[in-house]
Design a protein around this motif. Structure first.
Motif, PDB file in Angstrom:
ATOM      1  N   ALA A   1       0.831  -1.216   0.000  1.00 14.29           N
ATOM      2  CA  ALA A   1       0.000   0.000   0.000  1.00 14.29           C
ATOM      3  C   ALA A   1       0.862   1.261   0.000  1.00 14.29           C
ATOM      4  N   LEU A   2       1.907   1.271   0.798  1.00 22.89           N
ATOM      5  CA  LEU A   2       2.790   2.438   0.849  1.00 22.89           C
ATOM      6  C   LEU A   2       3.496   2.660  -0.483  1.00 22.89           C
ATOM      7  N   ALA A   3       3.959   1.583  -1.103  1.00 23.66           N
ATOM      8  CA  ALA A   3       4.666   1.718  -2.387  1.00 23.66           C
ATOM      9  C   ALA A   3       3.734   2.242  -3.476  1.00 23.66           C
ATOM     10  N   LEU A   4       2.510   1.770  -3.475  1.00 24.36           N
ATOM     11  CA  LEU A   4       1.581   2.193  -4.525  1.00 24.36           C
ATOM     12  C   LEU A   4       1.246   3.680  -4.418  1.00 24.36           C
ATOM     13  N   THR A   5       1.326   4.236  -3.220  1.00 23.69           N
ATOM     14  CA  THR A   5       1.063   5.670  -3.074  1.00 23.69           C
ATOM     15  C   THR A   5       2.213   6.525  -3.604  1.00 23.69           C
ATOM     16  N   ARG A   6       3.350   5.923  -3.881  1.00 22.95           N
ATOM     17  CA  ARG A   6       4.511   6.662  -4.372  1.00 22.95           C
ATOM     18  C   ARG A   6       4.516   6.806  -5.894  1.00 22.95           C
ATOM     19  N   ILE A   7       3.559   6.198  -6.572  1.00 21.15           N
ATOM     20  CA  ILE A   7       3.491   6.282  -8.027  1.00 21.15           C
ATOM     21  C   ILE A   7       3.192   7.717  -8.438  1.00 21.15           C
ATOM     22  N   ASP A   8       3.917   8.192  -9.440  1.00 20.85           N
ATOM     23  CA  ASP A   8       3.737   9.555  -9.934  1.00 20.85           C
ATOM     24  C   ASP A   8       2.522   9.617 -10.856  1.00 20.85           C
TER      25      ASP A   8
ATOM     26  N   ALA B   1      -1.512  11.758 -11.055  1.00 21.39           N
ATOM     27  CA  ALA B   1      -2.446  12.704 -10.440  1.00 21.39           C
ATOM     28  C   ALA B   1      -3.699  12.003  -9.934  1.00 21.39           C
ATOM     29  N   ALA B   2      -4.017  10.828 -10.502  1.00 20.14           N
ATOM     30  CA  ALA B   2      -5.229  10.106 -10.116  1.00 20.14           C
ATOM     31  C   ALA B   2      -4.871   8.732  -9.568  1.00 20.14           C
ATOM     32  N   ALA B   3      -5.348   8.433  -8.378  1.00 22.31           N
ATOM     33  CA  ALA B   3      -5.073   7.138  -7.761  1.00 22.31           C
ATOM     34  C   ALA B   3      -5.584   5.999  -8.634  1.00 22.31           C
ATOM     35  N   GLY B   4      -6.776   6.161  -9.177  1.00 21.43           N
ATOM     36  CA  GLY B   4      -7.356   5.105 -10.010  1.00 21.43           C
ATOM     37  C   GLY B   4      -6.496   4.755 -11.207  1.00 21.43           C
ATOM     38  N   ARG B   5      -5.874   5.759 -11.812  1.00 20.55           N
ATOM     39  CA  ARG B   5      -5.000   5.508 -12.962  1.00 20.55           C
ATOM     40  C   ARG B   5      -3.750   4.737 -12.517  1.00 20.55           C
ATOM     41  N   ALA B   6      -3.197   5.109 -11.391  1.00 23.74           N
ATOM     42  CA  ALA B   6      -2.024   4.395 -10.880  1.00 23.74           C
ATOM     43  C   ALA B   6      -2.378   2.945 -10.576  1.00 23.74           C
ATOM     44  N   TYR B   7      -3.546   2.724  -9.986  1.00 27.57           N
ATOM     45  CA  TYR B   7      -3.973   1.362  -9.654  1.00 27.57           C
ATOM     46  C   TYR B   7      -4.256   0.546 -10.906  1.00 27.57           C
ATOM     47  N   ALA B   8      -4.890   1.167 -11.888  1.00 27.95           N
ATOM     48  CA  ALA B   8      -5.218   0.461 -13.130  1.00 27.95           C
ATOM     49  C   ALA B   8      -3.950   0.022 -13.858  1.00 27.95           C
ATOM     50  N   ALA B   9      -2.988   0.915 -13.962  1.00 30.06           N
ATOM     51  CA  ALA B   9      -1.732   0.575 -14.627  1.00 30.06           C
ATOM     52  C   ALA B   9      -0.972  -0.495 -13.847  1.00 30.06           C
ATOM     53  N   TYR B  10      -1.092  -0.472 -12.538  1.00 34.75           N
ATOM     54  CA  TYR B  10      -0.442  -1.469 -11.691  1.00 34.75           C
ATOM     55  C   TYR B  10      -0.919  -2.879 -12.024  1.00 34.75           C
TER      56      TYR B  10
ATOM     57  N   ALA C   1       0.595   0.244 -20.257  1.00 28.11           N
ATOM     58  CA  ALA C   1       1.378   1.308 -20.902  1.00 28.11           C
ATOM     59  C   ALA C   1       0.468   2.369 -21.508  1.00 28.11           C
ATOM     60  N   VAL C   2      -0.633   1.948 -22.112  1.00 28.12           N
ATOM     61  CA  VAL C   2      -1.579   2.911 -22.673  1.00 28.12           C
ATOM     62  C   VAL C   2      -2.140   3.794 -21.561  1.00 28.12           C
ATOM     63  N   ILE C   3      -2.493   3.179 -20.442  1.00 26.89           N
ATOM     64  CA  ILE C   3      -3.034   3.947 -19.307  1.00 26.89           C
ATOM     65  C   ILE C   3      -2.000   4.931 -18.776  1.00 26.89           C
ATOM     66  N   LEU C   4      -0.777   4.466 -18.602  1.00 26.20           N
ATOM     67  CA  LEU C   4       0.258   5.323 -18.018  1.00 26.20           C
ATOM     68  C   LEU C   4       0.763   6.407 -18.955  1.00 26.20           C
ATOM     69  N   PHE C   5       0.983   6.056 -20.210  1.00 29.83           N
ATOM     70  CA  PHE C   5       1.700   6.950 -21.117  1.00 29.83           C
ATOM     71  C   PHE C   5       0.822   7.590 -22.181  1.00 29.83           C
ATOM     72  N   GLY C   6      -0.461   7.273 -22.186  1.00 29.09           N
ATOM     73  CA  GLY C   6      -1.350   7.872 -23.180  1.00 29.09           C
ATOM     74  C   GLY C   6      -1.427   9.382 -23.002  1.00 29.09           C
ATOM     75  N   PRO C   7      -1.575  10.103 -24.117  1.00 27.11           N
ATOM     76  CA  PRO C   7      -1.654  11.573 -24.016  1.00 27.11           C
ATOM     77  C   PRO C   7      -2.889  11.992 -23.243  1.00 27.11           C
ATOM     78  N   ARG C   8      -2.742  12.991 -22.433  1.00 32.47           N
ATOM     79  CA  ARG C   8      -3.843  13.517 -21.602  1.00 32.47           C
ATOM     80  C   ARG C   8      -4.207  14.900 -22.088  1.00 32.47           C
ATOM     81  N   ASN C   9      -5.466  15.183 -22.136  1.00 31.50           N
ATOM     82  CA  ASN C   9      -5.960  16.524 -22.470  1.00 31.50           C
ATOM     83  C   ASN C   9      -6.183  17.305 -21.182  1.00 31.50           C
ATOM     84  N   LEU C  10      -5.108  17.787 -20.636  1.00 33.25           N
ATOM     85  CA  LEU C  10      -5.206  18.510 -19.367  1.00 33.25           C
ATOM     86  C   LEU C  10      -5.170  20.002 -19.591  1.00 33.25           C
TER      87      LEU C  10
END
Length: 108
Positions: free
Chosen positions: A45-52, A54-63, A99-108
């Motif tokens: 749990a601690l390691a997963l919070t260190r993922i760079d 902006a959205a927790a769900g995106r970090a979890y999905a890519a994981y 990889a698509v989830i992590l590196f896909g272009p974002r319209n921010l």
């Protein structure tokens, strides 16, 4: 690159933690296996919070892709069961998705 390291630490923590409970409940070992299991899950749990991300769900999905590959490596190294071609194909599909989830272009 830093995120990949955190993903690997998270995967090891989650798999080791869950395997400790598997060892207790499925293999009939001592309930004391839950102690390192819980500690490993805390590390996960601690390691997963260190993922760079902006959205927790995106970090979890890519994981998910990293977890699947790590689980198959665990099966091979720790459980001495070699993954078959379908395991490898499935893991590749999941890693592409991650990889698509992590590196896909974002319209921010």
């Amino acid at each position: 690159m830093k995120s990949l390291l955190w993903y690997l630490v998270a995967a090891l923590g989650e798999i080791a933690g869950c395997f400790a409970f598997w060892t207790w409940l499925r293999l009939g070992k001592s309930p004391l296996w839950t102690v390192p299991g819980v500690l490993s899950l805390v590390i996960f749990a601690l390691a997963l919070t260190r993922i760079d991300s902006a959205a927790a769900g995106r970090a979890y999905a890519a994981y998910g892709g990293v977890y699947i590959l790590s689980s198959l490596l665990w099966m091979w190294v720790v459980e001495k069961t070699r993954p078959d071609q379908w395991d490898a194909i499935g893991a590749c599909i999941c890693l592409i998705g991650a990889a698509v989830i992590l590196f896909g272009p974002r319209n921010l």
